[in-house]
Design an enzyme around this catalytic site. Structure first.
Site, PDB file in Angstrom:
ATOM      1  N   ASP A 248     -10.006  -3.590  -5.398  1.00 56.45           N
ATOM      2  CA  ASP A 248      -9.172  -2.630  -4.683  1.00 56.45           C
ATOM      3  C   ASP A 248      -9.175  -1.309  -5.447  1.00 56.45           C
ATOM      4  OD1 ASP A 248      -7.215  -1.260  -3.268  1.00 56.45           O
ATOM      5  OD2 ASP A 248      -5.585  -2.631  -3.780  1.00 56.45           O
TER       6      ASP A 248
ATOM      7  N   HIS B 259      -8.076  -4.864  -0.848  1.00 56.89           N
ATOM      8  CA  HIS B 259      -6.969  -4.150  -0.225  1.00 56.89           C
ATOM      9  C   HIS B 259      -6.727  -4.639   1.206  1.00 56.89           C
ATOM     10  CE1 HIS B 259      -4.112  -0.860  -0.468  1.00 56.89           C
ATOM     11  NE2 HIS B 259      -4.321  -0.708   0.822  1.00 56.89           N
TER      12      HIS B 259
ATOM     13  N   SER C 112       0.827  -1.201   0.000  1.00 54.07           N
ATOM     14  CA  SER C 112       0.000   0.000   0.000  1.00 54.07           C
ATOM     15  C   SER C 112       0.869   1.264   0.000  1.00 54.07           C
ATOM     16  CB  SER C 112      -0.965  -0.054   1.188  1.00 54.07           C
ATOM     17  OG  SER C 112      -1.982   0.895   1.058  1.00 54.07           O
TER      18      SER C 112
END
EC number: 3.1.1.3
Length: 398
Positions: free
Chosen positions: A342, A372, A188
């Site tokens: 995501d 995610h 991320s």
């Protein structure tokens, strides 16, 4: 009558916290719903506290999430210690079994939207232990300053300073790391920082030891077009909604909410920076299946004043997708994970395409039922599968 009204209100509140629109092929939905409910509750409490002027939204979330911290405790397989690399705190994981050769080295950067997260979080500590043990590798899991206390480029600079320290010959020798087998990885926002520092290392003449691989797990790579298909399609899916993503991006640059409002409207890139949009033009970079039903529109021009005050979103150190092909061409072997459900899916897909176009060796794993955060969530089957893929690739290529 009073009891009926109370019951109705209670049912509505429970439904609000529990219900999320999950796709049909998501595995173990109730576990995801439970995790999302806790996240939503924490987010609402943080928003309420911010509305009352008690505390900043991110500060409250940081407080709640600190309960996930675990101490640097060694176990039967791995020695764990904490130290500083050039004034940046790091947690180091060293396998206990004897090795007759120098080990791989992996420099790991945690996620959390540049506002949350820590190497000490249970889920990151667990992943680092598994990585060190299964790969017989020395893992350095770095910290960095978090927003809202710190803004870009502080996060980038902390990580870069820590990585440069690790890449010194005497430091690698101290920890028994083979200088020819060092990689960087992150998820991320950590994937964003991993991509950014990997690009920067290439251009740093003082760093003699270069990275062998980079592994980017559902990375955030651009903040220019906040209306790519994956942000439209997955705007409400767990564990990262479009609105929360934009809050993270804007907090990375500044606490002023004006930037967040402009980004929500996708109206923050001024005319003088419109040439950068070519690097994130999803109509030319996404595979056809992800463009279906969507039509590319150039984002309307934003305020020049806004960009002058908060120039970070046009900086390649914050948005690695903005790098020129001449830089990308020299990047090391790359592994990228993207997830179908995501909001950041298309950032990763566009980077895969741009790297492939410049001749970089890229392995791309797209998780069709992924979302995610799936790599590090405890107790999920998808987490086990994704970690196996990730560690298997590192074992083969690092």
């Amino acid at each position: 009558m009073g009891r009926t009204i109370f019951l109705l209100i209670s049912v509505v509140l429970v439904a609000y916290y529990i219900y999320i629109p999950l796709p049909d092929d998501i595995e173990e939905p109730w576990k995801i719903i439970l995790g999302n409910t806790l996240l939503k509750l924490g987010g609402d409490l943080a928003s309420f506290g911010e509305l009352l002027g008690i505390n900043h939204f991110m500060d409250t979330l940081q407080f709640f999430l600190r309960f996930q911290d675990v101490p640097p405790t060694s176990d039967e397989n791995v020695t764990v210690m904490e130290t500083d690399f050039n004034s940046v705190p790091v947690r180091i994981y060293i396998p206990k079994r004897k090795s007759t050769t120098l080990r791989r080295g992996l420099f790991f950067i945690h996620g959390g939207g540049w506002c949350l997260g820590s190497a000490a979080y249970f889920m990151y500590d667990t992943l680092s232990r598994q990585t060190a043990h299964r790969l017989d590798a020395v893992v350095v899991s770095t910290e960095y300053g978090l927003a809202p206390k710190y803004h870009f480029p502080k996060q980038f600079e902390d990580v870069y300073r820590s990585l440069r320290w690790f890449l010194q010959e005497d430091i690698l020798e101290k920890y028994g790391v083979d200088p020819r087998r060092v990689g960087v990885s992150g998820d991320s926002a950590g994937g964003n920082l991993a991509a950014a520092v990997t690009q920067q290392i290439l251009q740093d003449p003082d760093v003699k030891i270069k990275l062998k691989v980079q592994a980017l797990i559902y990375p955030a790579l651009q903040a220019l077009d906040m209306n790519v298909p994956s942000q439209q399609e997955n705007s409400q899916y767990p564990l990262l909604t479009r609105s929360l993503l934009i809050r993270f991006w804007s907090e990375y640059f500044i606490t002023d909410r004006d930037l967040e409002k402009a980004m929500l409207l996708n109206q923050h890139v001024p005319v003088e920076f419109s040439h950068l949009l070519q690097f994130v033009n999803w109509s030319s970079l996404l595979p056809q299946r992800y463009k279906k039903g969507y039509f590319y529109k150039t984002p309307p021009p934003g305020s020049s004043e806004l960009a002058q005050k908060y120039p970070g979103f046009t900086d390649v150190k914050a948005c690695p997708l903005l790098a020129n092909d001449s830089i990308l061409h020299h990047l090391p072997m790359t592994y990228i994970i993207t997830c179908q459900y995501d909001v950041l899916r298309d950032d990763g897909l566009m980077y895969v395409k741009r790297l492939q176009n410049t001749g970089v060796h890229v392995t791309h794993h797209h998780i069709e039922d992924g979302f995610h955060g799936a790599l590090t969530l405890p107790g999920l089957k998808i987490t086990y599968r994704m970690q196996n893929q990730y560690l298997s690739w590192l074992h083969k290529n690092l």
